[in-house]
Design an enzyme around this catalytic site. Structure first.
Site, PDB file in Angstrom:
ATOM      1  CG  ASN A  53      -0.014   0.096   2.482  1.00 27.89           C
ATOM      2  OD1 ASN A  53       0.379   1.183   2.872  1.00 27.89           O
ATOM      3  ND2 ASN A  53       0.310  -1.026   3.087  1.00 27.89           N
ATOM      4  CE  LYS A 181       2.674   1.774  12.054  1.00 28.54           C
ATOM      5  NZ  LYS A 181       3.634   1.481  10.962  1.00 28.54           N
ATOM      6  CE  LYS A 183      -0.322   5.107   9.339  1.00 37.25           C
ATOM      7  NZ  LYS A 183       1.060   4.725   8.942  1.00 37.25           N
ATOM      8  CG  ASP A 212       3.962   5.599  10.731  1.00 35.46           C
ATOM      9  OD1 ASP A 212       4.762   6.498  10.382  1.00 35.46           O
ATOM     10  OD2 ASP A 212       3.635   4.649   9.992  1.00 35.46           O
ATOM     11  CD  GLU A 238       6.448   3.023  11.253  1.00 34.10           C
ATOM     12  OE1 GLU A 238       6.337   2.203  12.188  1.00 34.10           O
ATOM     13  OE2 GLU A 238       5.859   2.892  10.173  1.00 34.10           O
ATOM     14  CD  GLU A 264       6.381   3.343   5.978  1.00 31.64           C
ATOM     15  OE1 GLU A 264       6.311   3.061   7.181  1.00 31.64           O
ATOM     16  OE2 GLU A 264       5.403   3.639   5.281  1.00 31.64           O
ATOM     17  CG  ASP A 291       6.700  -3.004   1.751  1.00 24.99           C
ATOM     18  OD1 ASP A 291       6.844  -4.112   1.179  1.00 24.99           O
ATOM     19  OD2 ASP A 291       5.597  -2.515   2.031  1.00 24.99           O
ATOM     20  CG  HIS A 321       5.830  -0.625   5.347  1.00 24.26           C
ATOM     21  ND1 HIS A 321       5.425  -0.686   4.029  1.00 24.26           N
ATOM     22  CD2 HIS A 321       4.986   0.228   5.962  1.00 24.26           C
ATOM     23  CE1 HIS A 321       4.378   0.110   3.863  1.00 24.26           C
ATOM     24  NE2 HIS A 321       4.083   0.670   5.017  1.00 24.26           N
ATOM     25  CD  GLU A 340       2.990  -1.718   9.144  1.00 28.29           C
ATOM     26  OE1 GLU A 340       3.769  -1.639   8.179  1.00 28.29           O
ATOM     27  OE2 GLU A 340       2.420  -0.725   9.625  1.00 28.29           O
TER      28      GLU A 340
END
Ligand SMILES: [Mg+2]
Length: 391
Positions: A53, A181, A183, A212, A238, A264, A291, A321, A340
């Protein structure tokens, strides 16, 4: 064994969520299938892959540049020493022929999706789960029975209040997760602190809460945020600033004793080397989060891990990630720190096998499913096959 067809499509990842930097409303992802002439149990053995994503698909690059290189290659040059299986490294070298160094942009995502499909295929043809191949080939036969997983959640949404955030965190706890986690960086510091306080309370302490910022902060903002959240002793902070701003991380660690996690949005082993050499991160405190589906695949991430070890970074400090099963296979077979997870977000691409529960923040891996294990997520297989017009 021959590759008979490679299908790809740009699939929607549409979602009303956002982080401090982006909305996911118009996002797409590459979905790839690599078909062979090998038939087992009445079906062609096929490898599947996707990029994760937060980015967009590159159907043009795949169609006009990368897939023609595979079509034009001598089929035997893509096989391993057995002559009966695809060699992921040979495919990778063929895909990257005539590509200049540097400029690791959009091409790294479509190579990442293709590379995932090729490793899935390789493991299926070998008749083994991918994590066992990684363990045997790159980790002296060692592996982890259970892998630490944490939900990347706590997104912003226009209609989401603190009560809903708290309910989300409690839901993760009820589902078996320990570290969760959320945001940050999308609201004022005062408003984000209210959210953090509520989430930490819901989880019992800040030590199992990671935050994050998705690269949102300039240095002074990152320092102000770090000072404000230091008493929470968060699991980690993060992506405080821009992924390529190594100076920001190097300065920030002087103001923040707890863990920072980032990486990431670095898409090559050279970029990761620069982060680890010049980003000031501490190999005994901080975390690296590449990632594999975005940074040219597992093939490139193996190089990244080797080089990181030479710089004094244990594989245990890596948390891939992306919340996909490729990261999970890597974490188990290569004994990384964990990976994750995206329970309920980015469906159906996020999440793990449907029938394997999260227990005390850890997940086990299937032992009998060859490949990456995507077949154990029927919703994911249905979506990919529908998009690829394979049904
Ligand atoms: Mg992140």
């Amino acid at each position: 064994m021959r590759i008979t067809d490679i299908r790809h499509v740009s699939a929607p990842l549409a979602s009303e969520m956002s982080n401090a930097f982006i909305s996911f409303k118009t996002m797409t992802t590459n979905v790839v299938a690599v078909e062979t002439d090998v038939v087992r149990d009445g079906e062609r053995v096929t490898g599947y892959g996707f990029s994760s994503n937060g980015r967009y698909a590159q159907p043009g690059l795949l169609a006009s540049r990368f897939l023609p290189r595979l079509h034009e290659a001598d089929p035997a040059s893509l096989l391993d020493e057995t002559g009966e299986n695809v060699d992921p490294q040979a495919v990778w070298r063929t895909l990257m022929a005539n590509e200049k160094p540097g400029g690791h942009g959009e091409r790294s995502f479509c190579i990442g999706a293709l590379d995932m499909a090729v490793w899935d295929l390789h493991a299926k043809l070998a008749g083994k789960p991918l994590w066992t191949i990684l363990s045997e080939r790159y980790n002296g036969g060692r592996y982890d029975e259970a892998v630490l997983v944490y939900p990347g959640g706590g997104y912003y949404r226009a209609d989401k209040d603190i009560e809903q955030l708290v309910a989300e965190m409690r839901g993760y706890r009820d589902a078996g997760y320990r570290i969760c986690k959320m945001k940050v960086g999308g609201l004022s510091l005062a408003d984000d602190l209210k959210r953090i306080e509520a989430a930490a309370e819901a989880l019992g302490s800040g030590e199992t809460l990671a935050v994050d910022a998705n690269g949102r902060f300039a240095l002074e903002e990152a320092i102000a945020f770090a000072n404000a959240v230091e008493p929470f002793r968060l699991a980690w902070f993060e992506e405080p600033g821009d992924p390529l701003d190594y100076h920001l991380n190097a300065e920030l660690v002087g103001h923040y004793p707890h863990a920072i996690a980032t990486g990431e949005n670095l898409f090559s082993h050279q970029d990761m080397n620069n982060l680890l050499r010049f980003g000031g991160l501490r190999p005994d405190v901080d975390w690296a989060q590449p990632d594999p589906s975005l940074c040219y695949g597992l093939t490139e991430t193996l190089v990244m891990l080797d080089e990181a070890e030479r710089l004094g970074w244990s594989r245990r400090r890596f948390l891939p990630h992306g919340g996909h099963q490729l990261g999970l296979n890597m974490a188990a077979g290569l004994q990384l720190g964990g990976t994750e997870s995206y329970p309920g977000v980015f469906a159906p691409y996020g999440g793990f096998a449907d029938d394997i529960p999260i227990v005390d923040g850890h997940v086990t891996l299937p032992r009998d499913q060859p490949g990456i294990g995507m077949e154990l997520k029927p919703a994911l297989m249905d979506e990919m096959r529908k998009r690829l017009e394979l049904d």
